[in-house]
Design a protein around this motif. Structure first.
Motif, PDB file in Angstrom:
ATOM      1  N   VAL A 197       0.915  -1.178   0.085  1.00  0.00           N
ATOM      2  CA  VAL A 197      -0.321   0.148  -0.624  1.00  0.00           C
ATOM      3  C   VAL A 197       0.536   1.131   0.207  1.00  0.00           C
ATOM      4  N   LYS A 198       0.841   2.443  -0.795  1.00  0.00           N
ATOM      5  CA  LYS A 198       1.612   3.594  -0.872  1.00  0.00           C
ATOM      6  C   LYS A 198      -0.097   4.023   0.217  1.00  0.00           C
ATOM      7  N   GLY A 199       0.868   4.158   1.748  1.00  0.00           N
ATOM      8  CA  GLY A 199       0.171   4.344   3.115  1.00  0.00           C
ATOM      9  C   GLY A 199      -0.561   6.326   2.661  1.00  0.00           C
ATOM     10  N   LEU A 200      -0.074   6.778   4.036  1.00  0.00           N
ATOM     11  CA  LEU A 200      -0.599   8.345   4.315  1.00  0.00           C
ATOM     12  C   LEU A 200      -0.399   8.838   3.831  1.00  0.00           C
ATOM     13  N   ARG A 201      -1.286  10.011   3.648  1.00  0.00           N
ATOM     14  CA  ARG A 201      -0.846  11.419   2.820  1.00  0.00           C
ATOM     15  C   ARG A 201      -0.306  12.427   3.633  1.00  0.00           C
ATOM     16  N   CYS A 202       0.728  12.985   3.554  1.00  0.00           N
ATOM     17  CA  CYS A 202       0.878  13.943   4.422  1.00  0.00           C
ATOM     18  C   CYS A 202       1.029  15.419   4.762  1.00  0.00           C
ATOM     19  N   TYR A 203       1.225  16.238   5.408  1.00  0.00           N
ATOM     20  CA  TYR A 203       1.468  17.355   4.720  1.00  0.00           C
ATOM     21  C   TYR A 203       2.339  17.813   4.808  1.00  0.00           C
ATOM     22  N   GLN A 204       3.315  18.616   3.543  1.00  0.00           N
ATOM     23  CA  GLN A 204       4.151  19.461   3.805  1.00  0.00           C
ATOM     24  C   GLN A 204       4.801  20.846   3.995  1.00  0.00           C
ATOM     25  N   ALA A 205       4.969  20.883   4.847  1.00  0.00           N
ATOM     26  CA  ALA A 205       5.493  22.558   5.420  1.00  0.00           C
ATOM     27  C   ALA A 205       6.372  23.109   4.166  1.00  0.00           C
ATOM     28  N   ARG A 206       7.104  22.836   3.575  1.00  0.00           N
ATOM     29  CA  ARG A 206       7.686  22.736   2.299  1.00  0.00           C
ATOM     30  C   ARG A 206       6.459  23.713   1.357  1.00  0.00           C
ATOM     31  N   LYS A 207       5.641  23.347   1.066  1.00  0.00           N
ATOM     32  CA  LYS A 207       4.199  23.441   0.557  1.00  0.00           C
ATOM     33  C   LYS A 207       3.240  24.364   0.728  1.00  0.00           C
ATOM     34  N   ASP A 208       3.583  24.915   2.335  1.00  0.00           N
ATOM     35  CA  ASP A 208       2.772  25.877   2.870  1.00  0.00           C
ATOM     36  C   ASP A 208       2.833  27.279   2.791  1.00  0.00           C
ATOM     37  N   SER A 209       2.925  28.118   1.707  1.00  0.00           N
ATOM     38  CA  SER A 209       3.511  29.344   2.051  1.00  0.00           C
ATOM     39  C   SER A 209       3.177  30.561   3.273  1.00  0.00           C
ATOM     40  N   SER A 210       1.737  29.726   3.830  1.00  0.00           N
ATOM     41  CA  SER A 210       1.060  30.269   5.142  1.00  0.00           C
ATOM     42  C   SER A 210       2.351  30.194   6.375  1.00  0.00           C
ATOM     43  N   VAL A 211       3.184  29.568   5.727  1.00  0.00           N
ATOM     44  CA  VAL A 211       4.196  28.854   7.052  1.00  0.00           C
ATOM     45  C   VAL A 211       5.929  29.257   6.564  1.00  0.00           C
ATOM     46  N   GLY A 212       5.607  29.788   5.433  1.00  0.00           N
ATOM     47  CA  GLY A 212       7.415  30.675   5.001  1.00  0.00           C
ATOM     48  C   GLY A 212       7.485  29.462   3.648  1.00  0.00           C
ATOM     49  N   GLY A 213       6.741  28.355   3.431  1.00  0.00           N
ATOM     50  CA  GLY A 213       7.007  27.652   2.026  1.00  0.00           C
ATOM     51  C   GLY A 213       6.747  28.300   1.593  1.00  0.00           C
ATOM     52  N   SER A 214       5.849  27.125   0.610  1.00  0.00           N
ATOM     53  CA  SER A 214       5.615  28.238  -1.127  1.00  0.00           C
ATOM     54  C   SER A 214       5.513  26.701  -1.566  1.00  0.00           C
ATOM     55  N   GLY A 215       3.238  27.029  -1.888  1.00  0.00           N
ATOM     56  CA  GLY A 215       2.498  26.273  -2.288  1.00  0.00           C
ATOM     57  C   GLY A 215       1.261  26.268  -1.126  1.00  0.00           C
ATOM     58  N   ALA A 216       0.341  25.177  -1.706  1.00  0.00           N
ATOM     59  CA  ALA A 216      -0.968  24.922  -1.248  1.00  0.00           C
ATOM     60  C   ALA A 216      -1.456  24.344   0.595  1.00  0.00           C
ATOM     61  N   HIS A 217      -0.171  23.555   0.644  1.00  0.00           N
ATOM     62  CA  HIS A 217      -0.598  22.655   2.122  1.00  0.00           C
ATOM     63  C   HIS A 217      -1.311  23.923   2.853  1.00  0.00           C
ATOM     64  N   ARG A 218      -2.305  23.555   3.668  1.00  0.00           N
ATOM     65  CA  ARG A 218      -2.105  23.872   4.890  1.00  0.00           C
ATOM     66  C   ARG A 218      -2.665  22.706   5.830  1.00  0.00           C
ATOM     67  N   TRP A 219      -1.910  22.652   7.244  1.00  0.00           N
ATOM     68  CA  TRP A 219      -2.881  21.899   8.044  1.00  0.00           C
ATOM     69  C   TRP A 219      -3.940  21.410   8.143  1.00  0.00           C
ATOM     70  N   ASP A 220      -4.220  22.452   8.495  1.00  0.00           N
ATOM     71  CA  ASP A 220      -5.784  22.983   8.711  1.00  0.00           C
ATOM     72  C   ASP A 220      -6.850  22.497   7.530  1.00  0.00           C
ATOM     73  N   ASP A 221      -6.307  22.118   6.519  1.00  0.00           N
ATOM     74  CA  ASP A 221      -7.024  21.753   5.202  1.00  0.00           C
ATOM     75  C   ASP A 221      -5.923  20.557   4.767  1.00  0.00           C
ATOM     76  N   PRO A 222      -6.718  19.258   5.291  1.00  0.00           N
ATOM     77  CA  PRO A 222      -6.297  17.745   4.689  1.00  0.00           C
ATOM     78  C   PRO A 222      -6.386  17.401   3.296  1.00  0.00           C
ATOM     79  N   SER A 223      -7.513  18.151   3.035  1.00  0.00           N
ATOM     80  CA  SER A 223      -7.349  17.516   1.123  1.00  0.00           C
ATOM     81  C   SER A 223      -6.613  18.684   0.391  1.00  0.00           C
ATOM     82  N   THR A 224      -5.253  19.042   0.584  1.00  0.00           N
ATOM     83  CA  THR A 224      -3.938  19.387   0.037  1.00  0.00           C
ATOM     84  C   THR A 224      -3.336  18.897   0.412  1.00  0.00           C
ATOM     85  N   ARG A 225      -3.055  18.211   1.330  1.00  0.00           N
ATOM     86  CA  ARG A 225      -1.393  16.724   1.280  1.00  0.00           C
ATOM     87  C   ARG A 225      -1.494  15.679   0.432  1.00  0.00           C
ATOM     88  N   GLU A 226      -1.004  15.172   0.261  1.00  0.00           N
ATOM     89  CA  GLU A 226      -0.469  14.283  -1.024  1.00  0.00           C
ATOM     90  C   GLU A 226       0.226  13.537  -0.872  1.00  0.00           C
TER      91      GLU A 226
END
Length: 652
Positions: A197-226
């Motif tokens: 199985v390809k398992g856990l879909r993860c939050y990647q802080a590097r892809k979260d522009s709200s914490v200094g990264g670059s991208g649409a990942h958001r901790w409180d929005d699991p639909s953005t995870r990969e």
């Protein structure tokens, strides 16, 4: 006892080799010891994850891509005269939403998963449906239609979704008692499945522009995870918490992981180590792979420190405590952040200095045999090539073997790199403990520090002291802000690696392929047509089978036919009439003497040695009516063909 004797034999070989200065004998002795010194804890853990669990079990998750036997949710029968033809089993694989089902092993045979439904190659006797663990996953309709009914109430309903749990619904049909080529040669497969199985879909802080990264990942929005197998991204998601149905805003829904806040686990701290893990590393055979990745099962009943250690070990790193947060530093050279001399020591403070390791110190190493999980060996633990330097063994006077167990490492080359780091670290013996003044209170766990010392440097002390780089193993501050440190020697070349450092793994056992007699000939290799055969001015209906064998091992080709509106059972010999046997590859088989205006089926099977394959069923086709020829009418009468004058024409 055999294990003890084997180890003793290996040790003797090493000792004699050292005495005789014989590198070949030393190497043979090391291989003997390394082969026998298994890691029982890893073997037991791997076996437990790859074995079906029955009854209550702790919650489990999957980092990256990993294998699991799953846990049995339910099992029941349906179909046939006695309601036992089919068995249905539901397996839970992970307590979170997963990315995909890669495939599975059944009775040690690998089967790629291509989608829900009947599985090719199992004669319509195996069905697998996958549910990734989404909140609104649906129960398959065929489960609802065939589940047991108790007291008028079905045991499964559309509401029995198992929300947030990744599952497989499996059904298999039992072989007939007289089946020539049974599918389930080892009996019922219910406990033999191993799911990849390809398992856990993860939050990647590097892809979260709200914490200094670059991208649409958001901790409180699991639909953005990969999905990712990056160790740092997987670990960060686990540390923040894995919640039922991805309800990250509800602490009561925490299922796995630590459930820490972004204050306790700052997202900006993972940017650099996560990027380092993604760096490409050249492979000896060409191409590259990420520097570090992980894959495997982690448990809700595992201690947090054990999960951290498993992740750190897989990437040749170590855990550190910095500003109250636990972090993982992957194995790589670090910049020197601090330079000190003897003048920086607090007057009157003590310094403990050691340039050697004791005989029992596990950090004194000259030979490393790493164990990891090898996907090509059905995800079992496997030993990477032994890393050693004969000159070091001669210098030490004996083999000092370490066998790291990388339970989340699934790459043999990655395991080699981690093993080589361990071996090189085993040649650096210096340790120091000292106290620094308050102005150096910022030196913390994991930092690299360069110390140029006349008193505690290289011995004998040269006129110009040599700077030695150390890694901070621990730090603590007293009430006066004095910083007590323990140090161990480190060098940048510990982490050096080129393609020439990679060793060929000659220990991978590959089974010889066995003939598969269960499969029928290829469906695209044969065709069935109905036509009229002319002769002596007459035209009679016939069947024609054309095609070619798809294997050089075919010794003969067998042909059968049958009339009927429904396809006969491929395994029911009584339902078929033999049309003959031919040898050779290219074939044109004519079957005359058949009824006009009738629906027919045909079958092709191969003789391979002493075994006969299953029948490939062709059709249906409908034979045409007879035609006149040369002024004479061809009539059909009970399967015979008559001329209009009443004389008989025999065909076939």
């Amino acid at each position: 006892m055999a294990k003890v004797v084997g180890i003793a034999t290996g040790v003797v070989m090493i000792g004699v080799g050292i005495a005789q200065m014989n590198p070949v004998l030393i190497a043979q002795g090391i291989m003997t010891v390394a082969t026998i010194l298994l890691a029982p804890s890893m073997k037991a853990r791997t076996a437990s994850k790859n074995t079906l669990t029955i009854g209550e079990t702790a919650r489990e998750g999957i980092f990256g891509e990993g294998s699991t036997g799953g846990s049995l949710v339910d099992i029941f029968n349906y179909g046939g005269k006695y309601g036992t033809d089919w068995t249905v089993a539901i397996y839970a694989l992970a307590d979170h939403r997963c990315e995909a089902l890669t495939g599975f092993y059944v009775q040690d045979k690998w089967v790629p998963f291509t989608g829900d439904g009947l599985v090719a190659g199992y004669k319509n006797q195996l069905r697998v449906d996958w549910r990734p663990g989404a909140w609104d996953d649906e129960v398959p309709a065929w489960v609802l239609a065939n589940c047991p009914v108790v007291g008028g109430v079905p045991t499964w309903t559309a509401n029995d979704r198992g929300r947030g749990v990744a599952k497989v619904y499996v059904a298999w049909k039992a072989d007939k008692s007289d089946a020539k080529n049974p599918v389930w040669t080892s009996g019922s497969p219910w406990s033999s499945f191993l799911w990849v199985v390809k398992g856990l879909r993860c939050y990647q802080a590097r892809k979260d522009s709200s914490v200094g990264g670059s991208g649409a990942h958001r901790w409180d929005d699991p639909s953005t995870r990969e999905w990712t197998d990056n160790p740092i991204d997987c670990r960060y998601t686990w540390a923040r918490g894995i919640y039922a149905g991805d309800h990250v805003d509800d602490p009561a829904m925490l299922l796995l992981g630590r459930g820490l806040s972004d204050i306790e686990q700052p997202p900006e701290n993972v940017f650099a180590p996560a990027n380092l893990c993604d760096e490409p590393v050249a492979l000896k055979g060409g191409g590259t792979e990420p520097r570090y990745r992980i894959g495997g099962v982690f448990g809700g009943d595992d201690k947090y420190i054990d999960t951290d250690d498993d992740i750190a070990s897989a990437c040749g790193g170590y855990t550190v405590e910095r500003e109250g947060a636990i972090e993982i530093v992957p194995g790589a050279a670090q910049p020197v952040l601090w330079d000190i001399t003897d003048d920086d020591l607090i007057v009157g403070s003590s310094v403990n200095s050691s340039d050697f390791r004791t005989q029992t110190d596990a950090e004194w190493v000259n030979t490393v045999a790493v164990k990891y999980i090898e996907p090509t060996q059905q995800w079992k633990d496997h030993s990477a090539p032994v890393r050693r330097d004969t000159a070091d063994i001669l210098a030490d006077g004996e083999a000092k073997v370490a066998q790291p167990a990388l339970t989340l490492c699934t790459s043999g080359t990655q395991a080699q790199r981690v093993g080589e780091m361990k071996r090189r670290m085993g040649r650096l013996w210096r340790t120091r403990s000292l106290t620094l003044p308050p102005r150096l209170v910022g030196v913390e766990h994991g930092d690299w520090i360069r110390w140029t010392s006349k008193r505690y440097g290289v011995r004998p002390v040269p006129d110009e002291p040599v700077a030695i780089i150390y890694r901070v193993e621990s730090d603590s501050q007293d009430k006066g802000w004095q910083n007590q440190l323990t140090l161990r020697e480190i060098r940048t070349d510990v982490y050096g690696w080129t393609v020439d450092d990679e060793l060929d793994d000659g220990s991978v056992a590959i089974d010889n392929p066995t003939p598969d007699f269960s499969g029928a000939p290829g469906g695209g290799d044969w065709t069935l047509t109905a036509e009229l055969v002319s002769g002596n001015g007459l035209a009679a209906p016939a069947l024609r089978i054309t095609g070619a064998a798809d294997s050089d091992t075919v010794t003969s080709i067998l042909f059968d036919y049958a009339a009927g509106s429904a396809s006969p059972d491929a395994e029911d010999d009584a339902a078929w009439t033999s049309a003959g046997t031919l040898t050779g590859s290219a074939t044109d088989m004519l079957i005359p003497g058949v009824m006009a205006g009738t629906t027919y089926w045909a079958a092709v099977s191969y003789q391979i040695g002493a075994e006969r394959t299953d029948r490939l069923i062709l059709g249906p086709v409908t034979t045409p009516a007879a035609e006149t020829g040369g002024g004479r009418m061809l009539l059909e009468d009970g399967g015979r063909f008559l001329l209009e004058d009443g004389s008989q024409l025999l065909l076939g």
